[in-house]
Enzyme design. Structure first.
Site, short mmCIF file in Angstrom:
data_model
loop_
_atom_site.label_atom_id
_atom_site.label_comp_id
_atom_site.label_asym_id
_atom_site.label_seq_id
_atom_site.Cartn_x
_atom_site.Cartn_y
_atom_site.Cartn_z
N GLU A 197 0.85 -1.19 0.00
CA GLU A 197 0.00 0.00 0.00
C GLU A 197 0.88 1.24 0.00
O GLU A 197 1.84 1.32 0.77
CB GLU A 197 -0.92 0.08 1.23
CG GLU A 197 -2.10 -0.86 1.24
CD GLU A 197 -2.99 -0.63 2.46
OE1 GLU A 197 -2.82 0.40 3.15
OE2 GLU A 197 -3.84 -1.48 2.74
N GLU A 207 -13.49 5.50 -0.56
CA GLU A 207 -14.31 4.58 0.25
C GLU A 207 -14.99 5.37 1.37
O GLU A 207 -14.39 5.66 2.39
CB GLU A 207 -13.44 3.46 0.80
CG GLU A 207 -12.82 2.58 -0.28
CD GLU A 207 -11.90 1.51 0.28
OE1 GLU A 207 -12.41 0.47 0.75
OE2 GLU A 207 -10.67 1.72 0.25
N LYS A 260 -15.24 4.37 5.40
CA LYS A 260 -14.08 4.23 6.28
C LYS A 260 -14.15 5.28 7.38
O LYS A 260 -14.48 6.44 7.14
CB LYS A 260 -12.79 4.38 5.48
CG LYS A 260 -12.62 3.31 4.40
CD LYS A 260 -11.23 3.30 3.83
CE LYS A 260 -10.27 2.64 4.81
NZ LYS A 260 -8.94 2.39 4.20
N GLU A 271 -9.15 9.74 5.21
CA GLU A 271 -9.29 8.28 5.15
C GLU A 271 -10.26 7.83 4.07
O GLU A 271 -10.17 6.72 3.56
CB GLU A 271 -9.76 7.74 6.51
CG GLU A 271 -8.72 7.84 7.61
CD GLU A 271 -7.48 7.02 7.29
OE1 GLU A 271 -7.61 5.85 6.92
OE2 GLU A 271 -6.37 7.59 7.39
#
Length: 454
Positions: free
Chosen positions: A263, A317, A320, A326
């Site tokens: 990542e 997303e 999250k 985030e």
């Protein structure tokens, strides 16, 4: 050899041409903690259109595995921290999972890595002791299926697994994790699996902006940071953090284990205090990261060392938790529009005309030029000679004997390579794909439909 079969190989040449000689690769993380995401089938199409050949998912979702079947995309699949207990306790649990969740879809779906647990040292529960037993059980299940040499087993870690990362040569693992790190590293060394690390220069800058400059975090620095112990010069913090991991491994005498970045990325939006979380910075970081990786320059301590990297992430997303950043690491919104332009080939950012899978996108339509199934071999050979000669001026070195794209050695494959190269070099116009009627323009990825041509 049938024409349909030869077309399959021709399509493979077109798609593989851009990276047939590269060592390091760039992949993408496909998280699904969001509302209104496109179906896995549409995601698989998006991934292929972006020339992404490597995808990390965080589970073994059946719909996702089915969607990537016969796509040529290689998957890294995950076993969550919640499954570590049952997977570490009983071999039968792992055998059943492999039999039901993996084997029915393999090898049509290419699975090359299984990650057992994710950043366990960051987990609020003490699950790290379960990782290696679970990894051993996964390896045993793969051996029973005869797949242990084709699918590698590892586990991912945050940079918090280190107690020290600067200077890089002083990199060291946190001693509090020694109880599980030693057997983990022994497992990786014995099975030639990579040490997987999640690297985020964004956090280094956000949390220590008085010590880390933005340019240094974005691969844009014009000055070096010197490691006083080795004299090595670092132009970016990414390389420094990677080398800190390598030095930590060397300190424990694990010198054969390769590092893989599972990542990394940069958010495009953040809370009011996260001023560096912008689309421009995200585009700059990921563009420079891709160029840095595909150049195969390695790091100062590991020059020319292959380094495979997965960018986080494919989509924003919205489910999250945490700060605004985030939820904004994605390259795409759930409706598949780009948050910012990013070219995975490393040649630059995308615009209205970009090469995709060695095809060309013009005003939203992607086209390729390939050999026609109705052309005679004599006409096709004459067309190849013209394209590769002084008139066409196509560099056909790659399809010569012993060169990367020579195989499969047949006329239709070589013709498709030459025709498409000429077509892309000459503006992807209709006239650039005539070749006396021996070539055709297609507006669908040849790998998806070429088997239907006869």
């Amino acid at each position: 050899m049938t024409r349909g079969f030869m077309f399959i190989f021709a399509a493979s040449l077109l798609i593989m041409h851009l990276d047939c000689c590269s060592a390091s690769f760039i992949g993408i993380c496909y998280g699904r903690n969001a509302d209104d995401l496109p179906t896995p089938d549409k995601v698989a199409q998006l991934v292929q259109l972006q020339q992404i050949k490597y995808v990390r998912i965080y589970d073994s979702n059946i719909q996702v595995l089915k969607a990537f079947a016969n796509s040529g995309v290689e998957l890294m699949i995950g076993i969550s921290n919640l499954d570590l207990l049952p997977f570490s306790q009983f071999q039968s649990n792992v055998d059943t999972w492999l039999r039901n969740s993996i084997l029915p879809y393999y090898p049509a779906t290419k699975i090359t890595y299984i990650t057992v647990g994710a950043e366990v040292t960051e987990s609020p529960n003490s699950v790290s002791s379960l990782v290696v037993p679970a990894m051993n059980n996964v390896l045993t299940a793969l051996k029973k299926a005869g797949l242990h040499k084709k699918i590698k087993v590892s586990s991912t870690h945050s940079l918090g697994v280190l107690s020290r990362s600067f200077p890089p040569s002083a990199g060291a693992f946190n001693s509090s994790h020694a109880h599980f790190l030693k057997p983990l590293l022994e497992f990786l060394a014995e099975n030639q699996s990579p040490f997987m690390i999640d690297i985020y220069p964004y956090y280094a800058y956000r949390d220590s902006s008085n010590k880390v400059s933005l340019d240094y975090a974005l691969f844009e620095s014009s000055s070096e940071v010197i490691d006083p112990n080795t004299g090595l010069l670092y132009m970016n913090i990414f390389d420094a953090q990677i080398d800190a991991v390598y030095y930590a491994l060397m300190t424990l005498n694990f010198t054969t284990i390769k590092v893989m970045v599972t990542e990394t990325g940069w958010p495009s939006k953040g809370s009011p205090k996260e001023t560096a979380a912008t689309p421009d910075n995200a585009q700059t970081y990921n563009t420079n990261l891709i160029r840095h990786t595909i150049n195969n320059t390695g790091t100062p301590a590991k020059p020319d060392q292959e380094l495979d990297i997965y960018i986080f992430s494919l989509f924003n997303e919205n489910r999250k938790p945490g700060l605004e950043s985030e939820r904004n690491w994605g390259l795409f919104y759930p409706n598949q529009t780009s948050v910012y332009n990013l070219d995975f080939t490393g040649r630059g950012t995308a615009d209205t005309t970009t090469e995709v899978n060695n095809g060309t996108r013009t005003n939203g339509t992607i086209t390729w030029c390939i050999a026609s199934s109705t052309a005679s071999q004599i006409d096709m050979q004459n067309a190849i000679d013209w394209a590769c000669g002084s008139s066409g001026n196509v560099d056909c070195t790659a399809i010569q004997p012993s060169q990367p794209c020579f195989e499969p050695d047949n006329l239709i494959s070589h013709a498709s390579y030459a025709f498409n190269s000429y077509y892309q070099q000459n503006g992807a116009s209709d006239v650039a794909c005539s070749f006396g009627g021996t070539a055709v323009i297609v507006d669908k990825d040849p790998s998806m439909f070429i088997t239907t041509l006869h």
